[in-house]
Design an enzyme around this catalytic site. Structure first.
Site, PDB file in Angstrom:
ATOM      1  N   HIS A   1      12.821  76.903  22.626  1.00  0.00           N
ATOM      2  CA  HIS A   1      13.361  76.407  23.892  1.00  0.00           C
ATOM      3  C   HIS A   1      12.422  75.358  24.475  1.00  0.00           C
ATOM      4  CE1 HIS A   1      15.077  76.515  27.968  1.00  0.00           C
ATOM      5  NE2 HIS A   1      16.110  77.142  27.437  1.00  0.00           N
TER       6      HIS A   1
ATOM      7  N   ASP B   1      26.183  83.851  34.021  1.00  0.00           N
ATOM      8  CA  ASP B   1      25.122  84.321  34.920  1.00  0.00           C
ATOM      9  C   ASP B   1      24.037  83.294  35.164  1.00  0.00           C
ATOM     10  OD1 ASP B   1      23.810  84.253  32.463  1.00  0.00           O
ATOM     11  OD2 ASP B   1      23.823  86.425  32.208  1.00  0.00           O
TER      12      ASP B   1
ATOM     13  N   GLU C   1      19.287  86.488  35.989  1.00  0.00           N
ATOM     14  CA  GLU C   1      20.687  86.517  35.582  1.00  0.00           C
ATOM     15  C   GLU C   1      21.467  87.699  36.160  1.00  0.00           C
ATOM     16  OE1 GLU C   1      18.552  83.976  32.593  1.00  0.00           O
ATOM     17  OE2 GLU C   1      18.163  85.918  33.559  1.00  0.00           O
TER      18      GLU C   1
ATOM     19  N   HIS D   1      13.818  83.051  25.013  1.00  0.00           N
ATOM     20  CA  HIS D   1      13.596  82.149  26.145  1.00  0.00           C
ATOM     21  C   HIS D   1      13.635  82.843  27.500  1.00  0.00           C
ATOM     22  CE1 HIS D   1      17.967  82.557  26.124  1.00  0.00           C
ATOM     23  NE2 HIS D   1      17.938  82.206  27.393  1.00  0.00           N
TER      24      HIS D   1
ATOM     25  N   GLU E   1      33.674  85.846  31.956  1.00  0.00           N
ATOM     26  CA  GLU E   1      32.636  86.785  31.543  1.00  0.00           C
ATOM     27  C   GLU E   1      32.111  87.568  32.745  1.00  0.00           C
ATOM     28  OE1 GLU E   1      29.872  85.995  27.969  1.00  0.00           O
ATOM     29  OE2 GLU E   1      28.502  86.091  29.676  1.00  0.00           O
TER      30      GLU E   1
ATOM     31  N   ARG F   1      13.143  84.524  31.026  1.00  0.00           N
ATOM     32  CA  ARG F   1      12.066  84.381  31.996  1.00  0.00           C
ATOM     33  C   ARG F   1      11.262  85.667  32.154  1.00  0.00           C
ATOM     34  NH1 ARG F   1      12.194  79.968  35.532  1.00  0.00           N
ATOM     35  NH2 ARG F   1      13.919  78.537  35.143  1.00  0.00           N
TER      36      ARG F   1
END
Length: 375
Positions: free
Chosen positions: A246, A96, A132, A214, A118, A216
């Site tokens: 990260h 993603d 994602e 991490h 996936e 967003r």
């Protein structure tokens, strides 16, 4: 020979795609190329080293503080040029990421078949995880081969009005990678002995809490709350917290400012995949917002607390090993403390379970592709 181009740009993609690369190389009549965008430059190189592989093409597209719109446009443009030059018979992407989504669009524009490893994961909320969820929905609408990790993911795909590809349930290639590296660690005294110097020396008398974060959608208030929860946990004298931070400044700057001075919170740079597997094997509890760790933790028998409000991996939740807890500081503290303080509760949630396959997903995917070329 039929030509398969695998394209990816982040460490999680590399972890889950390099087993597919290795499996495809063993198939007769298939030529394999690997192209990377460098979305996670330093962390990507570490994974290639673990698997003994090198990319064939490195587009090296990332620059400091790039906007999503910038990198999306750049990948579509550069990948389209590459595909027009190579004309592979199949483009294979994973998961993603922006790299996967933009590469799928480039392949679609170039009229080249697409395979999605996936496929079918859904949170059914375009804001969580962001971006994602949009990326995976977009890729699945374009893909000709949909390699779903679970029956639930396949059912998600089967319900979608715009699906054009054929669905195959294969398991998750991340489990292939995890079991491969875990076996190497267990079999090699030298490999399994110590973490590299990038990770702080651990105290054998304290429970290890491993943290990764991490996403967003947690930028800003979410990470502030995560840090408050970790500070409260650090008040316990029986824990040590290791947090590989990260490199994104929106994560790194907040975390280091809020947690950098606390003695039993060890903030490190991102660690190698080998060290991450060692840390997961050693951890008492894992706190994360990562999708991959929701798959890997159960396979290692480690309780995983997910600092998100939704997940596209309900199979992990159903095992009892993984639990959604959000970013509320008090809940972070209470959920971790319950596992540390209640041995019965801990043992119930610390058993190895395998909702994402038995470690043969890559072989299955390679065989499906080779057989489709032969037919």
């Amino acid at each position: 020979m039929q030509h398969v181009l695998l394209a990816f740009g982040t460490r999680p993609e590399a972890i889950k795609m390099l087993p597919v690369v290795r499996a495809l190389r063993k198939c007769g009549g298939v030529r394999v190329s690997v192209a990377i965008t460098g979305q996670h430059r330093q962390m990507l190189d570490q994974v290639f080293e673990v698997f003994g592989e090198k990319p064939d093409i490195d587009l090296n597209l990332m620059t400091h503080n790039q906007k999503l719109s910038d990198i999306t446009g750049l990948i579509i443009s550069q990948m389209t040029d590459l595909l027009d030059k190579l004309r592979p018979d199949l483009v294979l992407v994973h998961g993603d990421t922006t790299t996967a989504m933009a590469t799928a669009i480039a392949a679609f524009y170039s009229r080249i078949p697409i395979g999605h490893v996936e496929a079918g994961l859904r949170s059914y909320d375009l804001s969580h995880p962001w971006p994602e969820e949009f990326n995976r929905v977009a890729i699945d609408s374009l893909a000709d081969y949909l390699f779903a990790p679970t029956l639930g993911a396949a059912e998600n795909l089967d319900r979608e009005y715009n699906r054009r590809g054929r669905i195959y349930v294969t398991g998750n290639t991340g489990i292939d990678a995890l079991l491969h590296v875990a076996q190497q660690i267990d079999a090699s005294t030298a490999m399994g002995a110590n973490l590299s110097e990038t990770v702080i020396e651990l105290d054998s008398e304290r429970s290890l809490i491993l943290v990764t974060g991490h996403r967003r959608e947690s930028f800003g208030a979410g990470f502030e709350d995560i840090c408050k929860g970790l500070r409260k946990l650090a008040e316990r004298d029986d824990v040590q917290i290791v947090y590989p931070v990260h490199l994104n400044p929106a994560v790194r700057d907040v975390v280091r400012a809020r947690l950098g001075s606390i003695s039993n919170i060890h903030l490190t740079d991102p660690v190698s995949y080998l060290d991450m597997v060692k840390l997961m094997k050693r951890a008492k509890v894992i706190l994360t917002d990562s999708g991959g760790i929701q798959e890997e933790g159960p396979a290692l028998g480690r309780p995983v607390l997910v600092m998100r409000n939704t997940t596209e991996r309900p199979e992990a939740i159903a095992t009892g090993t993984v639990r959604l807890i959000g970013t509320d500081p008090d809940r972070i503290y209470n959920e971790v403390s319950a596992l540390l303080d209640d041995e019965v509760c801990y043992n119930e949630r610390a058993k190895p379970v395998f909702p994402y396959g038995d470690g043969t997903a890559s072989i299955q995917i390679a065989n499906i592709i080779a057989e489709s070329f032969a037919s």
